[in-house]
Design an enzyme around this catalytic site. Structure first.
Site, PDB file in Angstrom:
ATOM      1  CB  SER A 269      -5.996  -4.902   5.100  1.00 25.65           C
ATOM      2  OG  SER A 269      -6.494  -3.991   4.156  1.00 25.65           O
ATOM      3  CE  LYS A 270      -9.840   0.425   8.111  1.00 23.34           C
ATOM      4  NZ  LYS A 270     -10.166   1.150   9.298  1.00 23.34           N
ATOM      5  NE  ARG A 271      -7.685   2.209   3.942  1.00 20.87           N
ATOM      6  CZ  ARG A 271      -7.322   2.214   5.213  1.00 20.87           C
ATOM      7  NH1 ARG A 271      -6.520   1.270   5.664  1.00 20.87           N
ATOM      8  NH2 ARG A 271      -7.734   3.152   6.048  1.00 20.87           N
ATOM      9  CG  ASP A 272      -8.542  -8.182   0.383  1.00 23.19           C
ATOM     10  OD1 ASP A 272      -7.363  -8.551   0.447  1.00 23.19           O
ATOM     11  OD2 ASP A 272      -9.393  -8.716  -0.357  1.00 23.19           O
TER      12      ASP A 272
END
Ligand code: GLU
Length: 516
Positions: A269-272
């Site tokens: 995810s882009k919030r990894d």
């Protein structure tokens, strides 16, 4: 079909920053196009105006530029023969409406007048009836207000009155849809699983499903290479091509595997939180007020980033890991792209950067270093700012670094004479005997005519021998006296670079501090 010119589009929607998964798609499109001496096209799919994010388009263009995967046709890269390349502008060409009308005329699409409330009621009804996947389809459409259930007369009246409506694809009931994907082979889906997708919205804008097909045909695309998330809608797309009589002209499909989290547990995810960026460049999403750091700003070389991405789902069939862009173009093939998800590996990503760092010449590194630390360098003495000195520092510290951004922390002592000394080392190694060694070596070094690493090392050993001290007992203290810190590159090389005067000066200062 086989002799069609290779034309591959990267077709992002400007709904946010382009994350690394998107860059990977662009990269594979680019490599494939270049390998076949074809065209790589950037098309902006902005038909969903509600999801439009300011700055996203510019971000996409800048990211592709930084990565060195530049389209030869499309938005931001010079118009080609198929301009415009923004779907919102292409709408004025009337092409989307024309194809939608053709589907209606052929009986493969229909008008649907259902309001948001009616659609909501339908969904609730289906849920109450325990329908697994409630959708507008061959069964449910029979109870809705559309041109299949209303009389011809009613439909005419509604259209004439300008009643808001959409155009939907008429998906047949229980029919097998087969299509070929270069990566996945033959895929067979039953049409029961496909919903009656909206093709044209009530504002006259096409949806992605219609628009990309129209444009792929109009722009003569040979291949559609995209993320796996589009695989479920591919059967609907096949039907659209079929009903338009364009199945033979449609681009070949290739759906790339997902990029997975480092532990393999689900989609990245882009919030990894693995500590590495998820975006190529810094990105601020003005809608959500979220900021994301970029690979560029984190000190990555774009070549390393691209090399890492190329191996997320593809391999050359051997153990090679470091590839130049030219090698990637030469070796790339869609047949060697895996079906299964590719795990993102943060450590390996850093390793790639380190490999590229080591490949740079000292002159290249010195230029990068000087630009990055210009402010810090402005405070140091003139002789420490010479290109030769900075190159020497880069040569010595590059082995220890993954990023050029680490260079100052790793080597600030080259530029600044230490004022404090590693306390642990002093505690362990400072004693009357080692102190006398520092005094002795200071005098010995000051007499050295050739201040080279070899000569310094020789002096170091002979001094230890003379005082009858094992070198192991004084080496670290000697290092701390020169650099202030307990670790670093080969010590005698450090002294040679610092030169005699500065080395002696440092030993004198250290002695004052050690004797306190
Ligand atoms: N606009 C789609 C996206 O944002 C493009 C998918 C495709 O390449 O067909 O991913």
């Amino acid at each position: 079909m086989t002799d069609k010119r290779v034309r591959v589009r990267f077709a992002p929607s400007p709904t946010g920053g382009l994350h690394m998964g998107g860059v990977r798609t662009a990269l594979f499109c680019y490599l494939f196009a270049k390998k076949h001496q074809g065209d790589f096209i950037l098309r902006i799919e902005d038909t969903d105006q509600t999801r439009y994010v300011n700055g996203a388009e510019e971000y996409i263009i800048n990211s592709l530029k930084w990565c060195g995967i530049e389209p030869n046709e499309g938005v931001g890269f010079g118009d080609g023969p198929f301009a415009p390349y923004r779907q919102s502008e292409r709408k004025a060409l009337g092409i989307y409406k024309k194809y939608a009308d053709q589907l209606i005329a052929g009986g493969h699409a229909y008008y649907a007048f259902d309001t948001a409330e009616e659609l909501d009621e339908m969904r609730k009804r289906l849920e109450a009836a325990k329908v697994a996947a409630p959708q507008y389809n061959a069964v449910s459409r029979q109870n809705m207000r559309n041109s299949l259930t209303l009389s011809e007369d009613e439909v005419k009246k509604l259209l004439e009155a300008g009643t808001p409506h959409v155009i939907r694809l008429k998906v047949p009931r229980n029919e097998e849809i087969r299509f070929h994907d270069i990566i996945r082979g033959w895929v067979v889906v039953n049409s029961t699983q496909v919903d009656d997708k909206v093709l044209l919205k009530s504002d006259g804008m096409p949806t992605y499903h219609l628009a990309h097909i129209v444009d792929d045909i109009e722009m003569q695309m040979s291949h559609a290479i995209r993320g796996e998330e589009w695989l479920p809608s591919a059967p609907a797309h096949i039907l659209i091509y079929r009903y338009l009589g364009l199945e033979a002209d449609m681009p070949k499909l290739a759906h790339l595997p997902l990029i997975l989290k480092p532990d393999g547990n689900g989609k990245l995810s882009k919030r990894d939180k693995s500590g590495l960026p998820m975006f190529p460049l810094n990105w601020y999403d003005e809608r959500t007020k979220e900021s994301y750091v970029g690979y560029r700003e984190s000190g990555f070389f774009s070549e390393a980033f691209i090399n890492m991405l190329a191996l997320l789902g593809w391999n050359a069939g051997n153990a090679q890991e470091i590839f130049s862009k030219e090698e990637l173009i030469h070796l790339f093939s869609l047949e060697r792209v895996n079906k299964s998800g590719a795990k993102f590996d943060p450590e390996k990503t850093k390793w790639f950067n380190q490999q590229y760092l080591r490949k740079k010449t000292d002159t290249e590194l010195a230029t990068l270093f000087s630009a990055l630390f210009a402010e810090k360098l402005s405070t140091v003495a003139a002789q420490k700012k010479t290109p030769a000195f900075i190159q020497g520092v880069c040569r010595l510290i590059k082995e220890k670094a993954h990023f050029i951004t680490e260079f100052w922390d790793l080597g600030s002592y080259f530029f600044i004479t230490p004022v404090s000394y590693d306390a642990e080392v002093l505690k362990k190694r400072l004693n009357p005997q080692s102190l006398s060694f520092i005094k002795e070596i200071k005098s010995a070094l000051s007499l050295l005519p050739h201040f080279t690493a070899t000569e310094i090392e020789h002096t170091f050993k002979s001094t230890a021998e003379k005082l009858n001290i094992p070198t192991g007992q004084v080496m670290q203290l000697f290092r701390v006296a020169i650099t202030g810190v307990g670790g670093g590159p080969h010590l005698f090389d450090i002294l040679q670079l610092l030169e005699k005067e500065e080395s002696i000066n440092r030993l004198e200062k250290a002695l004052v501090a050690f004797e306190k």
